[in-house]
Design a protein around this motif. Structure first.
Motif, PDB file in Angstrom:
ATOM      1  N   ASP A 143       0.799  -1.223   0.000  1.00 11.82           N
ATOM      2  CA  ASP A 143       0.000   0.000   0.000  1.00 11.82           C
ATOM      3  C   ASP A 143       0.836   1.280   0.000  1.00 11.82           C
ATOM      4  O   ASP A 143       0.373   2.322   0.442  1.00 11.82           O
ATOM      5  CB  ASP A 143      -0.985  -0.002   1.177  1.00 11.82           C
ATOM      6  CG  ASP A 143      -0.290  -0.173   2.527  1.00 11.82           C
ATOM      7  OD1 ASP A 143       0.931  -0.448   2.562  1.00 11.82           O
ATOM      8  OD2 ASP A 143      -0.980  -0.048   3.558  1.00 11.82           O
ATOM      9  N   GLY A 144       2.053   1.210  -0.488  1.00 16.08           N
ATOM     10  CA  GLY A 144       2.852   2.429  -0.622  1.00 16.08           C
ATOM     11  C   GLY A 144       4.300   2.260  -0.213  1.00 16.08           C
ATOM     12  O   GLY A 144       4.697   1.230   0.312  1.00 16.08           O
ATOM     13  N   SER A 145       5.062   3.301  -0.455  1.00 18.54           N
ATOM     14  CA  SER A 145       6.497   3.279  -0.188  1.00 18.54           C
ATOM     15  C   SER A 145       6.775   3.338   1.309  1.00 18.54           C
ATOM     16  O   SER A 145       6.105   4.068   2.051  1.00 18.54           O
ATOM     17  CB  SER A 145       7.152   4.481  -0.874  1.00 18.54           C
ATOM     18  OG  SER A 145       8.535   4.495  -0.604  1.00 18.54           O
ATOM     19  N   ILE A 146       7.801   2.577   1.755  1.00 17.89           N
ATOM     20  CA  ILE A 146       8.163   2.611   3.178  1.00 17.89           C
ATOM     21  C   ILE A 146       9.550   3.194   3.406  1.00 17.89           C
ATOM     22  O   ILE A 146       9.928   3.456   4.534  1.00 17.89           O
ATOM     23  CB  ILE A 146       8.077   1.218   3.834  1.00 17.89           C
ATOM     24  CG1 ILE A 146       9.067   0.240   3.214  1.00 17.89           C
ATOM     25  CG2 ILE A 146       6.663   0.698   3.787  1.00 17.89           C
ATOM     26  CD1 ILE A 146       9.332  -0.976   4.060  1.00 17.89           C
ATOM     27  N   VAL A 152      15.812  -1.172   6.125  1.00 19.94           N
ATOM     28  CA  VAL A 152      15.166  -0.077   5.412  1.00 19.94           C
ATOM     29  C   VAL A 152      15.095   1.154   6.305  1.00 19.94           C
ATOM     30  O   VAL A 152      14.574   1.098   7.426  1.00 19.94           O
ATOM     31  CB  VAL A 152      13.745  -0.477   4.959  1.00 19.94           C
ATOM     32  CG1 VAL A 152      13.084   0.659   4.184  1.00 19.94           C
ATOM     33  CG2 VAL A 152      13.791  -1.746   4.112  1.00 19.94           C
ATOM     34  N   ASP A 153      15.635   2.258   5.800  1.00 20.93           N
ATOM     35  CA  ASP A 153      15.520   3.553   6.465  1.00 20.93           C
ATOM     36  C   ASP A 153      14.160   4.104   6.078  1.00 20.93           C
ATOM     37  O   ASP A 153      13.905   4.386   4.908  1.00 20.93           O
ATOM     38  CB  ASP A 153      16.640   4.481   6.014  1.00 20.93           C
ATOM     39  CG  ASP A 153      16.596   5.855   6.660  1.00 20.93           C
ATOM     40  OD1 ASP A 153      15.554   6.203   7.272  1.00 20.93           O
ATOM     41  OD2 ASP A 153      17.581   6.586   6.527  1.00 20.93           O
ATOM     42  N   THR A 154      13.282   4.261   7.062  1.00 21.37           N
ATOM     43  CA  THR A 154      11.902   4.651   6.771  1.00 21.37           C
ATOM     44  C   THR A 154      11.721   6.151   6.583  1.00 21.37           C
ATOM     45  O   THR A 154      10.622   6.591   6.248  1.00 21.37           O
ATOM     46  CB  THR A 154      10.955   4.167   7.886  1.00 21.37           C
ATOM     47  OG1 THR A 154      11.341   4.776   9.118  1.00 21.37           O
ATOM     48  CG2 THR A 154      10.986   2.651   8.001  1.00 21.37           C
ATOM     49  N   GLY A 155      12.788   6.926   6.783  1.00 20.11           N
ATOM     50  CA  GLY A 155      12.693   8.366   6.542  1.00 20.11           C
ATOM     51  C   GLY A 155      11.585   9.006   7.340  1.00 20.11           C
ATOM     52  O   GLY A 155      11.446   8.766   8.531  1.00 20.11           O
ATOM     53  N   VAL A 156      10.750   9.790   6.675  1.00 18.27           N
ATOM     54  CA  VAL A 156       9.679  10.509   7.372  1.00 18.27           C
ATOM     55  C   VAL A 156       8.472   9.629   7.673  1.00 18.27           C
ATOM     56  O   VAL A 156       7.625   9.997   8.475  1.00 18.27           O
ATOM     57  CB  VAL A 156       9.224  11.753   6.573  1.00 18.27           C
ATOM     58  CG1 VAL A 156      10.345  12.761   6.480  1.00 18.27           C
ATOM     59  CG2 VAL A 156       8.715  11.386   5.204  1.00 18.27           C
ATOM     60  N   GLN A 177       1.578  -3.612   8.810  1.00 17.73           N
ATOM     61  CA  GLN A 177       2.252  -4.837   9.251  1.00 17.73           C
ATOM     62  C   GLN A 177       3.735  -4.581   9.509  1.00 17.73           C
ATOM     63  O   GLN A 177       4.298  -5.087  10.480  1.00 17.73           O
ATOM     64  CB  GLN A 177       2.075  -5.948   8.214  1.00 17.73           C
ATOM     65  CG  GLN A 177       0.664  -6.481   8.163  1.00 17.73           C
ATOM     66  CD  GLN A 177       0.435  -7.382   6.966  1.00 17.73           C
ATOM     67  OE1 GLN A 177       0.973  -7.153   5.889  1.00 17.73           O
ATOM     68  NE2 GLN A 177      -0.372  -8.413   7.155  1.00 17.73           N
ATOM     69  N   ILE A 178       4.355  -3.783   8.667  1.00 19.18           N
ATOM     70  CA  ILE A 178       5.777  -3.476   8.832  1.00 19.18           C
ATOM     71  C   ILE A 178       5.981  -2.578  10.049  1.00 19.18           C
ATOM     72  O   ILE A 178       6.882  -2.807  10.864  1.00 19.18           O
ATOM     73  CB  ILE A 178       6.342  -2.849   7.544  1.00 19.18           C
ATOM     74  CG1 ILE A 178       6.322  -3.894   6.421  1.00 19.18           C
ATOM     75  CG2 ILE A 178       7.750  -2.307   7.769  1.00 19.18           C
ATOM     76  CD1 ILE A 178       6.533  -3.344   5.031  1.00 19.18           C
ATOM     77  N   LYS A 179       5.131  -1.593  10.203  1.00 16.40           N
ATOM     78  CA  LYS A 179       5.243  -0.678  11.344  1.00 16.40           C
ATOM     79  C   LYS A 179       5.027  -1.405  12.662  1.00 16.40           C
ATOM     80  O   LYS A 179       5.652  -1.083  13.680  1.00 16.40           O
ATOM     81  CB  LYS A 179       4.219   0.459  11.190  1.00 16.40           C
ATOM     82  CG  LYS A 179       4.357   1.537  12.239  1.00 16.40           C
ATOM     83  CD  LYS A 179       3.402   2.676  11.957  1.00 16.40           C
ATOM     84  CE  LYS A 179       3.582   3.792  12.959  1.00 16.40           C
ATOM     85  NZ  LYS A 179       2.706   4.925  12.685  1.00 16.40           N
TER      86      LYS A 179
END
Length: 122
Positions: A29-32, A49-53, A85-87
């Motif tokens: 559902d979108g970029s992480i 993965v660096d999740t940035g903002v 799920q990732i968060k």
């Protein structure tokens, strides 16, 4: 079953060798974020993965089995998990968790089929 989550699926299109650092990672559902580090080691392949903002100041560790496709032309990696799920995965701390078998077991259980932490997954 958790050991299998640390290997790329044969259908993921991962050719050993090319550096994935900097590739954008796309959830269902979108970029992480972007790959900051990765491993192709057998039974220990993963993406950091660096999740940035998206999740400010946080990195996530994704087992290789979550990868369903890699587009080298667009420099994108597609995973079969949602952003939620990732968060909701066990929190990752690079200094404490890289190479920590206990954390890898915990994360492997979370991302494995029928996980008690949040499954079943797509």
């Amino acid at each position: 079953m958790t050991e299998n989550v640390w290997n790329y699926k044969s259908t993921a299109g991962r050719a050993t060798g090319p550096d994935l650092t900097g590739y954008t990672v796309e959830a269902t559902d979108g970029s992480i974020g972007k790959v900051d580090k990765h491993s192709d080691d057998v039974d220990d392949a993963y993406l950091v993965v660096d999740t940035g903002v998206w999740i400010f100041g946080r990195e996530v560790l994704l087992p290789a089995s979550t990868v369903v496709g890699i587009d080298p032309d667009e420099q994108k990696i597609f995973v079969d998990r949602t952003k939620k799920q990732i968060k909701d995965a066990p929190e990752f701390d690079r200094e404490k968790h890289l190479g920590d078998p206990g954390y890898h077991d915990q994360l492997g259980t979370y991302y494995g089929a029928g996980t008690p932490f949040g499954g079943p997954f797509i």
